[in-house]
Design a protein around this motif. Sequence first.
Motif, PDB file in Angstrom:
ATOM      1  N   TYR A 300      33.871 -53.645  41.869  1.00  0.00           N
ATOM      2  CA  TYR A 300      34.679 -52.619  42.523  1.00  0.00           C
ATOM      3  C   TYR A 300      34.629 -52.758  44.038  1.00  0.00           C
ATOM      4  CZ  TYR A 300      34.685 -50.373  37.944  1.00  0.00           C
ATOM      5  OH  TYR A 300      34.857 -50.114  36.607  1.00  0.00           O
ATOM      6  N   HIS A 301      35.732 -52.380  44.677  1.00  0.00           N
ATOM      7  CA  HIS A 301      35.771 -52.361  46.139  1.00  0.00           C
ATOM      8  C   HIS A 301      35.010 -51.155  46.682  1.00  0.00           C
ATOM      9  CE1 HIS A 301      39.766 -54.840  46.056  1.00  0.00           C
ATOM     10  NE2 HIS A 301      38.692 -55.582  45.870  1.00  0.00           N
ATOM     11  N   PHE A 302      35.152 -50.011  45.990  1.00  0.00           N
ATOM     12  CA  PHE A 302      34.509 -48.787  46.454  1.00  0.00           C
ATOM     13  C   PHE A 302      33.881 -48.059  45.275  1.00  0.00           C
ATOM     14  CE2 PHE A 302      38.009 -49.475  49.494  1.00  0.00           C
ATOM     15  CZ  PHE A 302      37.265 -49.629  50.657  1.00  0.00           C
ATOM     16  N   LEU A 303      32.687 -47.494  45.511  1.00  0.00           N
ATOM     17  CA  LEU A 303      31.948 -46.756  44.492  1.00  0.00           C
ATOM     18  C   LEU A 303      31.336 -45.503  45.105  1.00  0.00           C
ATOM     19  CD1 LEU A 303      29.691 -49.646  43.115  1.00  0.00           C
ATOM     20  CD2 LEU A 303      31.570 -48.625  41.830  1.00  0.00           C
ATOM     21  N   TYR A 304      31.060 -44.542  44.279  1.00  0.00           N
ATOM     22  CA  TYR A 304      30.072 -43.520  44.636  1.00  0.00           C
ATOM     23  C   TYR A 304      29.356 -43.115  43.362  1.00  0.00           C
ATOM     24  CZ  TYR A 304      32.794 -39.352  43.080  1.00  0.00           C
ATOM     25  OH  TYR A 304      33.459 -38.397  42.366  1.00  0.00           O
ATOM     26  N   ASN A 305      28.193 -42.515  43.528  1.00  0.00           N
ATOM     27  CA  ASN A 305      27.298 -42.266  42.400  1.00  0.00           C
ATOM     28  C   ASN A 305      26.849 -40.813  42.349  1.00  0.00           C
ATOM     29  OD1 ASN A 305      23.840 -42.457  42.012  1.00  0.00           O
ATOM     30  ND2 ASN A 305      25.181 -42.847  40.284  1.00  0.00           N
ATOM     31  N   ILE A 306      26.887 -40.232  41.149  1.00  0.00           N
ATOM     32  CA  ILE A 306      26.209 -38.967  40.862  1.00  0.00           C
ATOM     33  C   ILE A 306      25.186 -39.252  39.782  1.00  0.00           C
ATOM     34  CG2 ILE A 306      26.430 -36.600  40.037  1.00  0.00           C
ATOM     35  CD1 ILE A 306      29.277 -36.575  41.090  1.00  0.00           C
ATOM     36  N   ASN A 307      23.932 -39.100  40.117  1.00  0.00           N
ATOM     37  CA  ASN A 307      22.831 -39.378  39.196  1.00  0.00           C
ATOM     38  C   ASN A 307      22.243 -38.060  38.700  1.00  0.00           C
ATOM     39  OD1 ASN A 307      20.817 -41.244  38.001  1.00  0.00           O
ATOM     40  ND2 ASN A 307      19.405 -40.197  39.377  1.00  0.00           N
ATOM     41  N   MET A 308      21.863 -38.013  37.425  1.00  0.00           N
ATOM     42  CA  MET A 308      21.335 -36.788  36.825  1.00  0.00           C
ATOM     43  C   MET A 308      19.919 -37.035  36.327  1.00  0.00           C
ATOM     44  SD  MET A 308      24.909 -36.004  34.890  1.00  0.00           S
ATOM     45  CE  MET A 308      25.148 -37.776  34.738  1.00  0.00           C
ATOM     46  N   ASP A 309      18.985 -36.259  36.848  1.00  0.00           N
ATOM     47  CA  ASP A 309      17.576 -36.484  36.535  1.00  0.00           C
ATOM     48  C   ASP A 309      16.841 -35.153  36.515  1.00  0.00           C
ATOM     49  OD1 ASP A 309      15.100 -37.582  36.126  1.00  0.00           O
ATOM     50  OD2 ASP A 309      15.162 -38.942  37.831  1.00  0.00           O
ATOM     51  N   CYS A 310      16.409 -34.737  35.335  1.00  0.00           N
ATOM     52  CA  CYS A 310      15.611 -33.511  35.148  1.00  0.00           C
ATOM     53  C   CYS A 310      16.444 -32.249  35.354  1.00  0.00           C
ATOM     54  CB  CYS A 310      14.397 -33.499  36.070  1.00  0.00           C
ATOM     55  SG  CYS A 310      13.238 -34.847  35.787  1.00  0.00           S
ATOM     56  N   ILE A 311      17.252 -31.922  34.354  1.00  0.00           N
ATOM     57  CA  ILE A 311      18.117 -30.740  34.406  1.00  0.00           C
ATOM     58  C   ILE A 311      17.946 -29.940  33.113  1.00  0.00           C
ATOM     59  CG2 ILE A 311      20.496 -29.911  34.526  1.00  0.00           C
ATOM     60  CD1 ILE A 311      21.203 -32.524  35.977  1.00  0.00           C
ATOM     61  N   GLY A 312      17.670 -28.647  33.246  1.00  0.00           N
ATOM     62  CA  GLY A 312      17.605 -27.798  32.065  1.00  0.00           C
ATOM     63  C   GLY A 312      16.214 -27.283  31.744  1.00  0.00           C
ATOM     64  N   LYS A 313      15.291 -27.371  32.681  1.00  0.00           N
ATOM     65  CA  LYS A 313      13.927 -26.880  32.471  1.00  0.00           C
ATOM     66  C   LYS A 313      13.918 -25.358  32.638  1.00  0.00           C
ATOM     67  CE  LYS A 313       9.246 -27.906  34.221  1.00  0.00           C
ATOM     68  NZ  LYS A 313       8.937 -26.787  35.121  1.00  0.00           N
ATOM     69  N   LYS A 314      13.389 -24.664  31.649  1.00  0.00           N
ATOM     70  CA  LYS A 314      13.423 -23.200  31.664  1.00  0.00           C
ATOM     71  C   LYS A 314      12.786 -22.628  32.918  1.00  0.00           C
ATOM     72  CE  LYS A 314      13.507 -22.549  26.630  1.00  0.00           C
ATOM     73  NZ  LYS A 314      12.736 -22.096  25.437  1.00  0.00           N
ATOM     74  N   ASP A 315      11.703 -23.239  33.381  1.00  0.00           N
ATOM     75  CA  ASP A 315      11.037 -22.736  34.585  1.00  0.00           C
ATOM     76  C   ASP A 315      11.160 -23.753  35.722  1.00  0.00           C
ATOM     77  OD1 ASP A 315       9.366 -24.733  33.654  1.00  0.00           O
ATOM     78  OD2 ASP A 315       7.634 -23.437  33.294  1.00  0.00           O
ATOM     79  N   GLY A 316      12.317 -24.421  35.774  1.00  0.00           N
ATOM     80  CA  GLY A 316      12.503 -25.515  36.723  1.00  0.00           C
ATOM     81  C   GLY A 316      13.072 -25.142  38.074  1.00  0.00           C
ATOM     82  N   GLY A 317      13.337 -23.881  38.290  1.00  0.00           N
ATOM     83  CA  GLY A 317      13.849 -23.477  39.591  1.00  0.00           C
ATOM     84  C   GLY A 317      15.316 -23.824  39.787  1.00  0.00           C
ATOM     85  N   ASP A 318      15.756 -23.734  41.032  1.00  0.00           N
ATOM     86  CA  ASP A 318      17.159 -23.978  41.361  1.00  0.00           C
ATOM     87  C   ASP A 318      17.501 -25.457  41.289  1.00  0.00           C
ATOM     88  OD1 ASP A 318      17.526 -21.301  41.793  1.00  0.00           O
ATOM     89  OD2 ASP A 318      17.390 -21.429  43.986  1.00  0.00           O
ATOM     90  N   LEU A 319      18.790 -25.711  41.169  1.00  0.00           N
ATOM     91  CA  LEU A 319      19.288 -27.083  41.159  1.00  0.00           C
ATOM     92  C   LEU A 319      19.240 -27.648  42.577  1.00  0.00           C
ATOM     93  CD1 LEU A 319      20.503 -28.788  38.809  1.00  0.00           C
ATOM     94  CD2 LEU A 319      22.750 -28.273  39.773  1.00  0.00           C
ATOM     95  N   ALA A 320      18.817 -28.892  42.702  1.00  0.00           N
ATOM     96  CA  ALA A 320      18.772 -29.561  43.998  1.00  0.00           C
ATOM     97  C   ALA A 320      19.764 -30.711  44.010  1.00  0.00           C
ATOM     98  CB  ALA A 320      17.361 -30.089  44.279  1.00  0.00           C
ATOM     99  N   VAL A 321      20.432 -30.880  45.143  1.00  0.00           N
ATOM    100  CA  VAL A 321      21.284 -32.048  45.365  1.00  0.00           C
ATOM    101  C   VAL A 321      20.511 -32.945  46.323  1.00  0.00           C
ATOM    102  CG1 VAL A 321      23.506 -32.896  46.186  1.00  0.00           C
ATOM    103  CG2 VAL A 321      23.374 -30.709  44.993  1.00  0.00           C
ATOM    104  N   ASN A 322      19.964 -34.012  45.784  1.00  0.00           N
ATOM    105  CA  ASN A 322      18.946 -34.799  46.465  1.00  0.00           C
ATOM    106  C   ASN A 322      19.515 -36.122  46.941  1.00  0.00           C
ATOM    107  OD1 ASN A 322      16.355 -35.307  47.329  1.00  0.00           O
ATOM    108  ND2 ASN A 322      15.671 -36.140  45.373  1.00  0.00           N
TER     109      ASN A 322
END
Length: 446
Positions: A300-322
């Motif tokens: 590809y000439h151009f890419l971008y990425n959204i990676n998903m790691d550790c989502i859905g923990k009952k006591d995991g706090g707020d979602l972070a965009v890291n």
Amino acid sequence: MKKMVHFIHTILILTMMTSCAQQDKDLHTLESSLTFLTSDECMGRSTGTEGNQLAASYIADQYKTFELDTYNDQYYHHYKQSTYDPATATQELTVFYKDGTQKSYVYGLDFLGSMIEDTSVKTQITTDIHDLDDKIIIVDEHTPAFNFRQSNAVGRFKKTDVLFKSNHVRSDDKFSVEITNTLYDDLMSKDVDYVTYKDNVSTEEKEVNNVIGILKGKDSTHALVLSAHFDHVGFAGDTIFRGAIDNASGVAILLELAERLKKRSLEEPFDMDIVFAALNGEEYGLMGSKAFVPSIKEHYHFLYNINMDCIGKKDGGDLAVNSQREELLLNKKLQEALFNHFSESDIPVTDQFYGLSDHYSFNRMNVPGVTIGQGEVFGENDTTSIHTPEDTVDIVDYDYMNRVVDVLYDFIIHHDGNMFRRHEDVSLSVTGARWIERNLLHPLTA
């Protein structure tokens, strides 16, 4: 009679259709994906193991069911990396007491050490940080701060409520072992003569797989790469580290998005390709993504990425965009767009660094990319922790995961065709990249 037979036949067909439809629906739920990936068969999904390959096959089968296109004529992207076999990697710890008795403790149940090749010691223990010469220091919450790495201690026993496992195998002259409260109490309440500790681990290079599926769009020179690592840290003795949150959760979300986006594309193709990348070797230091990113950049000439790691923990706090190296503004547009979209969807989101993940392999090659994951996954504030036996489906919040899926699905449709890239070229400095790899990809087990 014929009418009755025809009626019964019709009922049977409708029943079969309903049953098949239910089976098909159940096959692709978040819960079914998590149940399989955390099963005894997958054995913690450590890279290079049979359980890891079973997980890879499961993901490839889902891609095939969704009718995604293959990557280089197959769903597997092969690469090589150094691994170890959890079935033969064992640790031995025996305590010899002054009354002449001895007790051998159970690896993975009573204790768990950082893996260091060729470790074998017979020595005394101490709790005194001023009496460390060639001894093992026992550390608890009351131990004064001291520099273990620069001390004369040969090793460290650290009291913990729950055992934490890493996949890093090191060559080192010091070992660190987590011990349970039971073992700690034995060491503190009885007169110990000496202990023996042995680490039996060796590495080998294996060919392993990332699992890649592609949803073709109108312009196949541009692509969004949705990624999630499917490996975890395997098992220790009879204890399986199932990795529900880390990261069966991310893979389940990836598969759910693949199915939904494929169905949406049948109405009208997306403006660009969407690549679904289930990545391997993350727990070894992002090895799968390091191998994959140079390969996908050739397509590809151009890419971008959204990676998903550790989502859905009952006591995991707020979602972070890291993201990494934010001073370079490589990910600013993407990060702001995700922040706004989640905020408008009433899912609390924060900007915080909680650890490195596969988006970094994209960033280091000048590709915008961020990881979405919860901010409290390592047992903060007396919560449950990943990389421990606690990380099972019992701590998963499926409603929260479904809400995240809905927002990501809407985000992808709303931003179809947007590359979130800067006009000028930005790349990590060699010095900065080396610092991150040295200090963040291979942290010393605490």
